[in-house]
Design a protein around this motif. Structure first.
Motif, PDB file in Angstrom:
ATOM      1  N   GLY A  30     -69.845 -76.517  47.502  1.00  0.00           N
ATOM      2  CA  GLY A  30     -68.557 -77.051  47.572  1.00  0.00           C
ATOM      3  C   GLY A  30     -68.314 -77.840  46.192  1.00  0.00           C
ATOM      4  O   GLY A  30     -69.278 -77.965  45.287  1.00  0.00           O
ATOM      5  N   ASN A  31     -67.231 -78.580  46.430  1.00  0.00           N
ATOM      6  CA  ASN A  31     -66.580 -79.407  45.136  1.00  0.00           C
ATOM      7  C   ASN A  31     -67.129 -80.709  45.280  1.00  0.00           C
ATOM      8  O   ASN A  31     -66.181 -81.585  45.820  1.00  0.00           O
ATOM      9  CB  ASN A  31     -65.027 -78.993  45.014  1.00  0.00           C
ATOM     10  N   PHE A  32     -68.104 -81.179  44.802  1.00  0.00           N
ATOM     11  CA  PHE A  32     -68.710 -82.614  44.945  1.00  0.00           C
ATOM     12  C   PHE A  32     -67.941 -83.664  44.269  1.00  0.00           C
ATOM     13  O   PHE A  32     -67.904 -84.736  44.527  1.00  0.00           O
ATOM     14  CB  PHE A  32     -70.250 -82.737  44.789  1.00  0.00           C
ATOM     15  N   ARG A  33     -67.344 -82.969  43.207  1.00  0.00           N
ATOM     16  CA  ARG A  33     -66.396 -83.959  42.411  1.00  0.00           C
ATOM     17  C   ARG A  33     -65.406 -84.505  43.148  1.00  0.00           C
ATOM     18  O   ARG A  33     -64.726 -85.713  42.913  1.00  0.00           O
ATOM     19  CB  ARG A  33     -66.210 -83.387  40.880  1.00  0.00           C
ATOM     20  N   ARG A  34     -64.534 -83.577  43.786  1.00  0.00           N
ATOM     21  CA  ARG A  34     -63.470 -83.991  44.425  1.00  0.00           C
ATOM     22  C   ARG A  34     -63.637 -84.728  45.412  1.00  0.00           C
ATOM     23  O   ARG A  34     -62.874 -85.592  45.632  1.00  0.00           O
ATOM     24  CB  ARG A  34     -62.696 -82.530  44.716  1.00  0.00           C
TER      25      ARG A  34
END
Length: 269
Positions: A167-171
């Motif tokens: 997944g997109n951990f930054r978002r």
């Protein structure tokens, strides 16, 4: 499927942390186990009250004792104790403690007696301390609680995504910071103002542990978001999530606002 597992794991961790924080906090009811006539009798004494509704102390009805009293005094300080006789209703014994100013506390214990006024049990060595607070509107309190819970949930999910590369951990990190700002820095001070009369009592104006641990958490997540703005830095998100989990392990409301009966002022720390 992997993302679902990440979110389920994050939810389990968040719920566990929330339950632990509440159960270990100074406002959670004091559980007592009395032994009467060789039998166990369990009951709870409340440790949080509203200045609007007051503090009603209740003890379940039982054939093991015939009378019940509450002995209380102002706290902290070397004040004299007063005694209130509890009244028996259909299901329990109850009595109303005198309403105190916001952030004021009363120390009290229960006394259980037989019909001849012989003391069967009293928790003098393990007293309860109840703190009074102002009434917070639900339209402020509910969003605050939801935002802080979601912040913990998204924080944990972001860390798990970074660790397992899913997944997109930054978002999710950006969303976490937004929830912390909304729930902690915006709604949190409003809740505290309604409850105790001061919006912020942490550093640099006070020593409120709840405010200070929130400040540390927000700073950690600001750092994580800035470090991940241009390129991924997983370690920063993981560290920020650990900081948030660590502060959740500190009981809520510990070293919070407290009314000083001698000065008539609210102090923190």
């Amino acid at each position: 499927m992997k993302k679902v597992i990440i979110w389920v794991a994050a939810l389990v961790i968040t719920l566990s942390a929330a339950i632990y924080q509440r159960a270990t906090g100074p406002t959670y009811p004091l559980k007592l186990d009395a032994e009467l006539a060789g039998k166990d009798f369990d009951f709870k004494l409340t440790r949080s009250a509203s200045i609007g509704e007051g503090c009603t102390v209740e003890i379940p009805k039982s054939d093991l004792f015939d009378k019940a009293e509450i002995v209380y005094r102002k706290y902290p300080g070397n004040f004299d104790f007063d005694t209130l006789k509890m009244q028996l209703s259909a299901e329990n014994w109850q009595v109303q403690l005198p309403v105190q100013p916001a952030a004021a506390k009363l120390e009290y214990y229960a006394v259980l007696k037989n019909e001849d006024d012989k003391v069967l049990y009293q928790n003098m060595q393990n007293t309860a301390v109840v703190r009074f607070k102002g009434d917070v509107p639900k339209y402020i309190l509910v969003p605050h609680v939801i935002a802080m819970f979601l912040a913990m949930l998204f924080s944990t999910a972001a860390a798990l995504m970074a660790i397992f590369k899913i997944g997109n951990f930054r978002r999710i990190a950006f969303i976490t910071l937004g929830l912390l700002v909304l729930g902690g820095l915006i709604l949190g001070p409003i809740v505290q103002y309604y409850a105790f009369g001061d919006a912020w009592t942490g550093w640099p104006v006070g020593q409120d542990l709840t405010d200070n641990k929130l400040l540390i958490t927000v700073l950690a997540w600001i750092g994580a978001v800035l470090l991940n703005y241009k390129k991924p830095r997983k370690w920063a998100v993981i560290v920020a999530a650990i900081v948030l989990l660590a502060v959740y392990s500190i009981p809520h409301s510990a070293r919070g606002s407290e009314y000083n009966y001698d000065t008539g002022e609210v102090q923190t720390g």
